[in-house]
Structure formats: structure tokens, C-alpha cells
Motif scaffolding. Structure first.
Motif, PDB file in Angstrom:
ATOM      1  N   ASP A 139       6.698  18.960  -7.490  1.00  0.00           N
ATOM      2  CA  ASP A 139       5.269  19.010  -7.156  1.00  0.00           C
ATOM      3  C   ASP A 139       4.739  17.677  -6.630  1.00  0.00           C
ATOM      4  O   ASP A 139       3.544  17.529  -6.400  1.00  0.00           O
ATOM      5  N   THR A 140       5.626  16.692  -6.423  1.00  0.00           N
ATOM      6  CA  THR A 140       5.193  15.425  -5.835  1.00  0.00           C
ATOM      7  C   THR A 140       4.692  15.669  -4.418  1.00  0.00           C
ATOM      8  O   THR A 140       5.310  16.405  -3.640  1.00  0.00           O
ATOM      9  N   SER A 141       3.566  15.065  -4.060  1.00  0.00           N
ATOM     10  CA  SER A 141       2.956  15.299  -2.748  1.00  0.00           C
ATOM     11  C   SER A 141       3.061  14.055  -1.870  1.00  0.00           C
ATOM     12  O   SER A 141       3.371  12.956  -2.346  1.00  0.00           O
ATOM     13  N   ASP A 187       0.734  11.423  -3.084  1.00  0.00           N
ATOM     14  CA  ASP A 187       1.225  10.613  -4.201  1.00  0.00           C
ATOM     15  C   ASP A 187       2.040   9.425  -3.708  1.00  0.00           C
ATOM     16  O   ASP A 187       1.906   8.309  -4.221  1.00  0.00           O
ATOM     17  N   ASP A 244      -3.671   9.394   1.270  1.00  0.00           N
ATOM     18  CA  ASP A 244      -4.479  10.469   1.841  1.00  0.00           C
ATOM     19  C   ASP A 244      -5.893   9.935   2.043  1.00  0.00           C
ATOM     20  O   ASP A 244      -6.240   8.848   1.584  1.00  0.00           O
ATOM     21  N   ILE A 304       8.507  16.196   1.888  1.00  0.00           N
ATOM     22  CA  ILE A 304       8.052  14.923   1.335  1.00  0.00           C
ATOM     23  C   ILE A 304       9.027  13.816   1.730  1.00  0.00           C
ATOM     24  O   ILE A 304       8.630  12.690   2.033  1.00  0.00           O
TER      25      ILE A 304
END
Length: 465
Positions: free
Chosen positions: A141-143, A146, A150, A193
Motif C-alpha cells: 500500500d506504499t504510494s 509516500d 504530492d 511505485i
């Protein structure tokens, strides 16, 4: 830790003669200085001296980003964290700068503006090397936000336009500017990612949404991965893999002494665990790594033996507390407690269902026998065997004190066999009841495994006879 320098402005910094080095040059110079002085740059690492460490040092001297490949529990994370010691203890940064830029080289719009306005009065603060290491456990779930960054909606709400670069909230990687960023379990990052890291790894800049943002980031990217991740849970995409200058394979300790040193160093022991029992646990772990019944693709972590040592120490402390013993010393009888609680840490091959405990027990007995042969080789225990054959018994167990074990030993006349047994493991001047009972129990267990005497266990007591 020494105190930070007192310099507080960029003018004072220049007057002091301070020179700015790039991160990779800083690491290279400090590493070479340690090697030239004969110091160990990698304290606390065992078993890598002739394999992993030379490869790692060559990669750092070359200035390469690197990835460590190895099964679980091989010390990859510890190795990455030890690299912090190669940074300067203190480094100057622009005070309140978001990315911790060097006062001579501001990179963000805000820092460049302040440097132009304040000149030699630009305030400087000092950052310790521990604050220049950032670590991220890669999870599915790392974006991108992160890691890279952003648009910050709060800054937009304050009235800034979307085209203003100051609306950006930077992620972990740019915030690690002039430091080391470590990503554990890199293949667990989603491939999209990983794509976001390509520019960071090669061009040393970042891209956030539609912004064209050129930040000359000065950082070292290091990562860890399990080789099986390439085909099971995920993989490192080829373009990113190509950007790492070095791929280094780690391994479990190849020498028994290194395995014991790791256990002794890492285990938090609440009672005394004699070296002979740590050696049993180390041999036990190595036997598991060689067993065809164990799934070797997942490995047998060093944490297995560490948890085993902590468990038998806890068993010794519990017994000493319940029975009022003055010193808590682990004994052979406590090794069974490790098998009881550690079975879940091992992945067995398909087809071994239901045999897990038998396999562990067999391999533990093999480890005990190997340790007995190593320490008691050449010692004649015929008198003890004869006494037991004549009807004597020795009772021990998790609820039997060391004093009671010693009181129940058969009398061997003028023989100093018991002292000779203890001398093989301990200094006679430092003997206690707990240590004597440990040594003699190990000898008795060795006689049982050699089929010289019998043993009966009912769960609470163990009787050699």
C-alpha cells in the motif's frame, strides 16, 4: 556523541574553512580513513568478513547505490543501518529548510530565496548523522506520495496556485537529501511505485504529478530483498534493478563461532546461558538449514536461535524464582522448551505434516551430541556409567533445582570426574551450583545419546538411569 559545532551562520561557516563534500565522497573518505587506521567500520557484524564486507566496501568506494539479496534473518537491515557510521558526525544545514540542504548549495525555491536575501547571515544549524538515515519498509500500500511527494491541499487552500512549487509536500526520498535512504523488502513495492524511483536513481531528481521540478538530490539509495521475491510476492523491475550499481548476496554465518557470536550479541537474556548451550542452539539452527525436511527457500533465520536462547533463559529464571535458587543458569533440560515454542518459525516441506516435532527433536539431539563430542572428547566417563548400571539414578527437570540435581548424583569415590566435566566448560574458580548442574546434565545427555545409559521423561521430571 560529541556536541554540535557552535557555528550559526553561513558567513561563520565559510570563515571556518569548512568544505562541502558530496555524500558519496563523504562516505568514501570516512571509509578509507577507517580502513587506513585499522578500525572496523562494521561493528557487530559476524561471518561477513571475507565475503559480504569486501563487496560492500568496494561498492561504497565506487559510489554505487546497492541492493542486498538474502534470505530472512541474515542481517541485511543491520548491515544497512551500520552504514550510518560512515557519515560525518555533524553536518551543517540551512536552518528550517525542508530538505536539510547544505548552506553552500540550496536546492529548493524557498532556500535559494532566503540565501539570496540573507547572504552571509543565512542561519545554519547542525544535523547529527543518525538523522541522515531514513528507512522504509516496502508494503503493497506504499504510494508515490509516500516516497516522492504530492501536492499539499492545505497549501493550496492557503491561497497558493497549483503551479507554485511551494505547494508540494515532499516524500521520504527527497527528505533524505544528503543522507541514506533504505528500502527494506524492495520487491514488495508495486511496480508502478518502483517506476517513480527511476529518475531518483539515475537523474537524481524527482517528478511530482505535472510539475517539472529539478532538484539535484544528493543521496544514497540502498535496499534489501529476498531472492525468492523475484518470483513469488513480487520482483524488482528490470529498469530499477539496472540502476543499482551493486547487488550483494548475503548469507548465514558459515562458521559456528560466528553463529554463536550473533546469538550472544542479539539475544536479550534474563538469566545465564552457558556458551555450551548457545553452541547447541547454533548447531541446531545449522542442522535445520541442512535438513531436507525444511523448506530452504524461506531459510532458517538467525532469529530462530536468538529466540531459542531467550526462551531457555526465561525457563531458567522461572525455575530459579519458583525454587528460590540464588543464581539462574540454563541447563540441558531447558532446551526442550525452545522446541515447544519455536516450531512455528520453521517452514517444512510438503509431506512432513505431523512430523514437525519429531524432526525438531531429532535435529536438537544431533546438535547436543555434536557439542558433547566437541567438549568432552577423551574424557573417560566409565565410572559414571558403571554407577548407573549398578542402579544409581539422576533426576533433573524443569522444576528440579540445581542443588537437588547435584545432591542426587551417584558417589564416585575418590574420582574427580565431576570436576573434570565442569572444567571442560567453566573456570573452576567461577563455578556455581547452576553451572555444575549444567555441565553434568550435558554429560549425562551425551551418554544417553550414545546409548550408554537410559532416560525416562514424564513431562515434569527427567530420570537418567
Amino acid at each position: 556523541m560529541t556536541s554540535a559545532p557552535s557555528i550559526s551562520t553561513v558567513g561563520q561557516l565559510r570563515a571556518s574553512g569548512h568544505e562541502h563534500k558530496g555524500l558519496r565522497t563523504e562516505i568514501r573518505d570516512n571509509l578509507l580513513a577507517r580502513l587506513a587506521a585499522g578500525e572496523d567500520p562494521w561493528p557487530g557484524l559476524h561471518g561477513f568478513e571475507d565475503t559480504v564486507i569486501p563487496q560492500l566496501e568496494r561498492a561504497l568506494i565506487a559510489g554505487h547505490d546497492l541492493v542486498l539479496l538474502g534470505e530472512r534473518g541474515q542481517g541485511k537491515t543491520r548491515l544497512l543501518r551500520t552504514m550510518v557510521g560512515l557519515l560525518d558526525e555533524w553536518t551543517p544545514v540551512i536552518e528550517d529548510s525542508e530538505l536539510g540542504e547544505h548552506p553552500y548549495e540550496p536546492v529548493t525555491h524557498e532556500s535559494r530565496r532566503r540565501a539570496a536575501e540573507l547572504g552571509d547571515e543565512l542561519p545554519v544549524t547542525w544535523r547529527h548523522r543518525e538523522d541522515r538515515y531514513a528507512e522504509k519498509l516496502a508494503t503493497p500500500d506504499t504510494s508515490v506520495a509516500d516516497l516522492i511527494g504530492d501536492v499539499d491541499p492545505m497549501k493550496v487552500a492557503e491561497g497558493r496556485s497549483l503551479g507554485d512549487p511551494e505547494t508540494i509536500h515532499f516524500g521520504l526520498i527527497p527528505r533524505s537529501h544528503r543522507g541514506i535512504v533504505a528500502i527494506n523488502e524492495l520487491p514488495d513495492l508495486a511496480e508502478r511505485i518502483q517506476v517513480a524511483m527511476l529518475n531518483v536513481m539515475e537523474e537524481r531528481d524527482i517528478q511530482i504529478r505535472g510539475y517539472v521540478l529539478r532538484l539535484p538530490l544528493d543521496l544514497l539509495v540502498v535496499a534489501s530483498a529476498n531472492p525468492e521475491d523475484y518470483t513469488n510476492r513480487g520482483r524488482i523491475i528490470t529498469p530499477l534493478q539496472d540502476r543499482f550499481g551493486a547487488e550483494i548476496r548475503t548469507h548465514y554465518p558459515r562458521e559456528l563461532e560466528a553463529e554463536v557470536a550473533v546469538i550472544r550479541q542479539e539475544a536479550g537474556l534474563v538469566a545465564e546461558v552457558p556458551d555450551a548451550l548457545l553452541e547447541v542452539l547454533a548447531r541446531f539452527t545449522r542442522n535445520l538449514r541442512d535438513s531436507s525436511a525444511v523448506d530452504q527457500r524461506s531459510g532458517v533465520s538467525a532469529r530462530f536461535a536468538i529466540a531459542g536462547a531467550e526462551t531457555i533463559a526465561a525457563a531458567a529464571l522461572r525455575r530459579a524464582t519458583r525454587l528460590g535458587e540464588s543464581d539462574a543458569v540454563a541447563r540441558v533440560v531447558d532446551l526442550d522448551t525452545a522446541v515447544e515454542v519455536l516450531a512455528g518459525k520453521i517452514e517444512f516441506e510438503t509431506g512432513e505434516e505431523g512430523r514437525e516435532t519429531d524432526i525438531l527433536t531429532h535435529l536438537l539431539r544431533t546438535a547436543i551430541a555434536e557439542t558433547v563430542r566437541e567438549h568432552f572428547r577423551g574424557l573417560d566417563m566409565g565410572l559414571l556409567v558403571t554407577a548407573i548400571e549398578d542402579g544409581a539414578t539422576v533426576t533433573t527437570g524443569g522444576e528440579v533445582s540445581a542443588h537437588d540435581v547435584l545432591d542426587g548424583l551417584p558417589v564416585l569415590g575418590e574420582s574427580e570426574l565431576y570436576d573434570d566435566v565442569c572444567d571442560r566448560l567453566f573456570d573452576r574458580a567461577e563455578l556455581s551450583d547452576g553451572r555444575r548442574a549444567c555441565a553434568i546434565e550435558l554429560a549425562l545427555e551425551g551418554l544417553f545419546l550414545a546409548r550408554k545409559i537410559g532416560k525416562d521423561t514424564d513431562g515434569r521430571e527427567t530420570v537418567y538411569g
